[in-house]
Design a protein around this motif. Structure first.
Motif, short mmCIF file in Angstrom:
data_model
loop_
_atom_site.label_atom_id
_atom_site.label_comp_id
_atom_site.label_asym_id
_atom_site.label_seq_id
_atom_site.Cartn_x
_atom_site.Cartn_y
_atom_site.Cartn_z
N TYR A 12 -11.02 -8.46 9.81
CA TYR A 12 -11.00 -8.34 11.09
C TYR A 12 -10.95 -9.96 11.76
O TYR A 12 -10.51 -10.16 12.98
N LEU A 13 -11.53 -11.00 11.13
CA LEU A 13 -11.48 -12.34 11.58
C LEU A 13 -9.92 -12.80 11.78
O LEU A 13 -10.04 -13.90 12.59
N THR A 14 -9.05 -12.28 11.39
CA THR A 14 -7.66 -12.62 11.59
C THR A 14 -7.53 -12.62 13.13
O THR A 14 -6.58 -13.39 13.74
N TYR A 15 -8.15 -11.72 13.87
CA TYR A 15 -8.07 -11.53 15.36
C TYR A 15 -8.72 -12.68 16.08
O TYR A 15 -8.89 -12.82 17.24
N GLN A 16 -9.51 -13.56 15.26
CA GLN A 16 -10.26 -14.58 15.86
C GLN A 16 -11.20 -14.65 17.02
O GLN A 16 -11.12 -15.05 18.16
N PRO A 17 -12.05 -13.56 16.86
CA PRO A 17 -13.09 -13.07 17.76
C PRO A 17 -13.87 -14.15 18.14
O PRO A 17 -14.23 -14.90 17.17
N GLU A 18 -14.46 -14.22 19.23
CA GLU A 18 -15.37 -15.25 19.89
C GLU A 18 -16.83 -14.82 19.38
O GLU A 18 -17.51 -15.58 18.76
N PHE A 19 -17.11 -13.31 19.22
CA PHE A 19 -18.22 -12.63 18.70
C PHE A 19 -17.67 -11.55 17.64
O PHE A 19 -16.82 -11.10 18.09
N PHE A 20 -18.54 -11.46 16.55
CA PHE A 20 -18.21 -10.45 15.66
C PHE A 20 -19.36 -9.60 15.26
O PHE A 20 -20.34 -10.40 14.63
N VAL A 21 -19.42 -8.51 15.40
CA VAL A 21 -20.72 -7.56 14.71
C VAL A 21 -20.20 -6.52 14.16
O VAL A 21 -19.21 -5.56 14.72
N SER A 22 -20.55 -6.12 12.98
CA SER A 22 -20.04 -4.91 11.99
C SER A 22 -21.43 -3.97 12.53
O SER A 22 -22.43 -4.59 12.44
N THR A 23 -20.93 -2.77 12.42
CA THR A 23 -21.92 -1.69 12.58
C THR A 23 -21.93 -0.65 11.41
O THR A 23 -21.38 0.31 11.46
N ASP A 24 -22.16 -1.06 10.34
CA ASP A 24 -22.27 -0.21 8.89
C ASP A 24 -23.13 0.97 9.14
O ASP A 24 -24.36 0.90 9.42
N HIS A 25 -22.81 1.79 8.23
CA HIS A 25 -23.76 3.14 8.33
C HIS A 25 -25.00 3.25 7.68
O HIS A 25 -25.02 2.80 6.54
N PHE A 26 -25.74 3.43 8.37
CA PHE A 26 -27.05 4.01 7.66
C PHE A 26 -27.56 5.50 7.81
O PHE A 26 -27.60 5.95 9.19
N ASP A 27 -27.60 6.24 6.74
CA ASP A 27 -27.51 7.64 6.81
C ASP A 27 -28.51 8.07 6.08
O ASP A 27 -27.84 7.89 4.65
N LEU A 28 -29.69 8.58 6.20
CA LEU A 28 -30.48 8.91 4.93
C LEU A 28 -30.17 10.38 4.60
O LEU A 28 -29.76 11.19 5.47
N LYS A 29 -30.25 10.73 3.21
CA LYS A 29 -29.70 12.05 2.63
C LYS A 29 -28.55 12.56 3.28
O LYS A 29 -28.63 13.58 4.06
N ASN A 30 -27.52 11.79 3.18
CA ASN A 30 -26.36 12.08 3.67
C ASN A 30 -25.45 12.97 3.07
O ASN A 30 -25.17 13.13 1.69
N CYS A 75 -22.34 13.70 3.33
CA CYS A 75 -21.23 13.23 2.90
C CYS A 75 -21.26 12.37 1.39
O CYS A 75 -20.34 12.05 0.77
N SER A 76 -22.54 12.11 0.92
CA SER A 76 -22.59 11.40 -0.39
C SER A 76 -23.62 12.07 -1.12
O SER A 76 -24.52 11.52 -1.73
N GLN A 77 -23.45 13.48 -1.24
CA GLN A 77 -24.29 14.27 -2.13
C GLN A 77 -25.88 14.01 -1.76
O GLN A 77 -26.70 13.89 -2.61
N PHE A 78 -26.27 13.93 -0.59
CA PHE A 78 -27.69 13.85 0.06
C PHE A 78 -28.28 12.58 -0.64
O PHE A 78 -29.41 12.59 -0.45
N LYS A 79 -27.57 11.52 -0.71
CA LYS A 79 -28.20 10.16 -1.11
C LYS A 79 -28.31 9.52 0.07
O LYS A 79 -27.73 9.87 1.23
N ASP A 80 -29.17 8.38 -0.01
CA ASP A 80 -29.37 7.71 1.24
C ASP A 80 -28.27 6.59 1.27
O ASP A 80 -28.19 5.77 0.28
N ASP A 81 -27.49 6.45 2.36
CA ASP A 81 -26.60 5.36 2.38
C ASP A 81 -27.04 4.47 3.27
O ASP A 81 -27.54 4.79 4.59
N ILE A 82 -27.60 3.23 3.03
CA ILE A 82 -28.49 2.07 3.35
C ILE A 82 -27.44 0.93 3.30
O ILE A 82 -27.22 0.51 1.81
N PRO A 83 -27.00 0.03 4.23
CA PRO A 83 -26.26 -1.23 4.00
C PRO A 83 -27.20 -2.14 3.10
O PRO A 83 -28.27 -2.23 3.24
#
Ligand SMILES: [Zn+2]
Ligand SMILES: [Zn+2]
Length: 260
Positions: A23-41, A43-51
């Motif tokens: 992503y940083l190859t675009y040389q952004p002034e600001f960068f914010v990733s928004t990774d998934h937090f999904d409890l009992k997901n 998509c992941s056999q109902f485990k907690d997905d926490i970054p």
């Protein structure tokens, strides 16, 4: 300040392997990733997905020393009714500059799972928006309501069909406005799921209720999709006389011009 992408995923999400450096190859002034937090997901056999917060904090601290870009901490929180208190406790202990609020699943299935195709689309939509409405009563930590039509993506909905939910959608948007949250235009909705027409309907509805805060999010899971869809999404906002977007930096909200 120029607007920057406020919906991006990296390898801290269960469904992305992308690296910050790409992503940083675009040389952004600001960068914010928004990774998934999904409890009992589902998509992941109902485990907690926490970054992994300590690893995330360490990674962006290292990158800050290497490039000019200013890094902010973000997260995309999937909420299911009943999880609100648990999530609030987590957020109290892990600070973020930007918190996306998403409805992805209902404790049994993700709304993008094929199982929804075995159900009546109007029942699924009713359930989806009802869940969103309930969550907004009990969870006030979000800055942005993401992809409001996520629960409809497996189906084709016309504007006329969506209008059957106008009362419920109005209640949702009123709560979003009271909470001073922004509404996201999501590039996956526009580019991949052909739901631009649903935003074309929702934007004036939200505006008619007093809503003024908008963001654009590519929802990129790979760096090639950085700022995806910004042209058509900006054009749609311009058409509805929206001239600015908002960025969230902790307690601060900063208005920026619409990108061209
Ligand atoms: Zn999402
Ligand atoms: Zn996302």
């Amino acid at each position: 300040m120029n607007y920057y992408d406020q919906h991006l995923h990296t390898y801290f999400s269960f469904d992305s392997e992308e690296h910050f450096e790409n992503y940083l190859t675009y040389q952004p002034e600001f960068f914010v990733s928004t990774d998934h937090f999904d409890l009992k997901n589902p998509c992941s056999q109902f485990k907690d997905d926490i970054p992994d917060y300590p690893a995330y904090t360490k990674k962006i601290a290292e990158l800050s020393n290497q490039v000019e870009t200013v890094f902010l901490k973000g997260i995309e929180i999937g909420v299911v009714p009943g999880q609100e208190e648990t999530i609030k406790n987590y957020l109290n202990q892990h600070s973020h500059d930007l918190k996306l609020m998403s409805i992805h699943q209902n404790g049994q299935f993700d709304y993008m799972d094929d199982v929804v195709l075995t159900k009546d689309k109007f029942i699924v939509a009713e359930e989806y928006f009802t869940q969103m409405n309930q969550v907004l009563d009990r969870f006030h930590e979000g800055d942005i309501l993401t992809h409001f039509e996520y629960g409809l993506r497996k189906f084709d909905f016309s504007v006329e069909e969506l209008m059957q939910f106008e009362t419920l959608l109005s209640e949702i948007f009123k709560k979003v406005i009271d909470l001073e949250m922004a509404v996201e235009l999501n590039a996956k909705s526009f580019v991949k799921y052909n739901n631009a027409h649903l935003y074309e309907y929702a934007i004036p509805l939200y505006r008619s209720l007093g809503g003024e805060l908008f963001t654009l999010g590519s929802d990129a899971h790979v760096a090639e999709d950085y700022r995806l869809g910004f042209d058509p999404m900006s054009a749609l906002l311009k058409k509805h006389n929206v001239e600015q977007l908002v960025v969230f930096q902790g307690k601060e909200r900063i208005f920026t011009p619409l990108p061209d």
